[in-house]
Design a protein around this motif. Structure first.
Motif, PDB file in Angstrom:
ATOM      1  N   PRO A 243       0.803  -1.235   0.000  1.00 55.05           N
ATOM      2  CA  PRO A 243       0.000   0.000   0.000  1.00 55.05           C
ATOM      3  C   PRO A 243       0.825   1.269   0.000  1.00 55.05           C
ATOM      4  N   GLU A 244       1.979   1.274   0.683  1.00 54.85           N
ATOM      5  CA  GLU A 244       2.773   2.517   0.764  1.00 54.85           C
ATOM      6  C   GLU A 244       3.403   2.883  -0.569  1.00 54.85           C
ATOM      7  N   TYR A 258       6.077  -7.664   1.170  1.00 55.32           N
ATOM      8  CA  TYR A 258       4.605  -7.621   1.135  1.00 55.32           C
ATOM      9  C   TYR A 258       4.082  -8.503  -0.009  1.00 55.32           C
ATOM     10  N   THR A 287      -7.390  -8.526   2.921  1.00 52.46           N
ATOM     11  CA  THR A 287      -8.393  -8.075   3.897  1.00 52.46           C
ATOM     12  C   THR A 287      -9.251  -9.235   4.369  1.00 52.46           C
ATOM     13  N   GLU A 326       2.087  -6.654   7.081  1.00 50.72           N
ATOM     14  CA  GLU A 326       1.896  -5.545   8.014  1.00 50.72           C
ATOM     15  C   GLU A 326       1.762  -4.236   7.235  1.00 50.72           C
ATOM     16  N   PRO A 327       0.776  -3.385   7.580  1.00 50.79           N
ATOM     17  CA  PRO A 327       0.620  -2.114   6.862  1.00 50.79           C
ATOM     18  C   PRO A 327       1.864  -1.216   6.947  1.00 50.79           C
ATOM     19  N   GLU A 328       2.550  -1.239   8.094  1.00 47.72           N
ATOM     20  CA  GLU A 328       3.756  -0.434   8.256  1.00 47.72           C
ATOM     21  C   GLU A 328       4.978  -1.239   7.812  1.00 47.72           C
TER      22      GLU A 328
END
Length: 350
Positions: A243-244, A258, A287, A326-328
């Motif tokens: 996402p980043e 990721y 998700t 992990e999102p981060e």
């Protein structure tokens, strides 16, 4: 005064001798590298062919190779994508290659060809597909790879392979570990480090023993060891991108981590990240799995073809996948850590 002149002369002579020795050594090392890596370089039809020295190439001449290449047709296609078409090139009963053709016409395609050469030139690893050589011509470029007889993980896992086979858990685990080792090699052992930027199931090829080989370096980016990222245009495959990456445009090793996490979920669930069911429900594979795993209901997302599997191994694999997702980015493990965790998953059972 005379002593000073003698000393200066002596220092000058020593310096020149040192520089000359370095030049000679460099030339010898280059000639040794050239002999080792290049079987021949030949001009053909206005193009240039370079073949890397290997047992598979010793009996093959450039003329024989190009004669076969010119006869390739649609029936020989074994894959295609945004960066080229891949053909099966059969030389004889015991020799076949995968030939990736990149038609010229855009600067990005040319850069993709150059990136693959940069990334693949010196790589020798059992979990990276081997580049045997290349051909450049005014209208197109060719990359000559070893042929992977079992196609891609995407084809086998999702039932589009010509070789009808069922992937049981031991085989899926083996593929996951092999792919992780290949990506870890790119991130940690190559100098400069290599960020793949397009890790997905269709870019994980399977050899005759179902060992995973990471392939397709058309988007690969080289990164010096002292750097943390490379700023570039956003590219890759929807469903696998971190996402980043969309927000920053910075390619990092954690972005590949990721993407590997998505592939690991694909192996566990048997579902593609872009499955139609997810699109209809307005969600995505990551998700969906996170919500079910958080409720401790992993069995509901597990591929139905993985019945009677070791529960602890499956749960560990889900945990590793979620760490990668992990999102981060800072909270994600490195690929070296992923390899270690996957290997421990199996060794703990032994």
């Amino acid at each position: 005064m005379e002593k000073s002149l003698h000393l200066a002369f002596y220092i000058t002579i020593c310096s020149l001798a040192f520089i000359a020795s370095k030049i000679v050594i460099s030339l010898l090392l280059y000639r040794r590298w050239r002999r080792k890596h290049m079987a021949y370089e030949d001009g053909l039809s206005g193009g240039k062919m370079v073949m890397f020295r290997s047992p598979a190439m010793q009996s093959l001449t450039s003329e024989a190779f190009m004669k076969k290449t010119l006869k390739l047709s649609n029936k020989d296609i074994i894959g295609s994508g945004g960066y080229g078409t891949v053909y099966r090139l059969t030389i004889n009963n015991s020799m076949a290659f995968a030939v990736k053709r990149l038609n010229k016409g855009s600067s990005e395609r040319e850069r993709g060809f150059e990136r693959e050469l940069q990334a693949m030139g010196d790589i020798k690893h059992r979990n990276i597909v081997k580049l045997h050589g290349y051909y450049t011509a005014p209208r197109y470029n060719l990359l000559i790879y070893e042929l992977m007889p079992n196609g891609s993980l995407d084809e086998v896992l999702h039932g589009r392979s010509m070789n009808k086979m069922t992937l049981d858990w031991p085989m899926r685990y083996k593929i996951a570990v092999g792919a992780a080792r290949g990506i870890s090699y790119l991130h940690h052992d190559c100098i400069p480090h290599i960020i793949h930027r397009d890790i997905k199931s269709s870019n994980i090829l399977l050899d005759q023993n179902m060992n995973a080989r990471v392939s397709d370096f058309g988007l690969a980016t080289l990164m010096e060891p002292d750097k943390t990222h490379v700023s570039t245009f956003v590219a890759g495959t929807f469903g696998y991108l971190a996402p980043e990456y969309f927000d920053t445009g910075k390619a990092t090793a954690k972005g590949d981590v990721y993407s590997f996490g998505v592939v690991l979920l694909e192996l566990l669930t048997g579902k593609k990240p872009t499955d139609e069911a997810f699109v209809e429900e307005g969600t995505k594979l990551v998700t969906w799995v996170k919500s079910v795993v958080n409720e401790k209901r992993e069995e509901y997302v597990l591929d139905s073809g993985l019945e009677d599997c070791p529960v602890d191994e499956i749960n560990n694999a889900f945990s590793i996948a979620l760490m990668c997702l992990e999102p981060e980015p800072a909270k994600r493990p490195t690929m070296a850590e992923v390899v270690k965790m996957l290997e421990q998953t199996k060794s703990e059972k032994l």
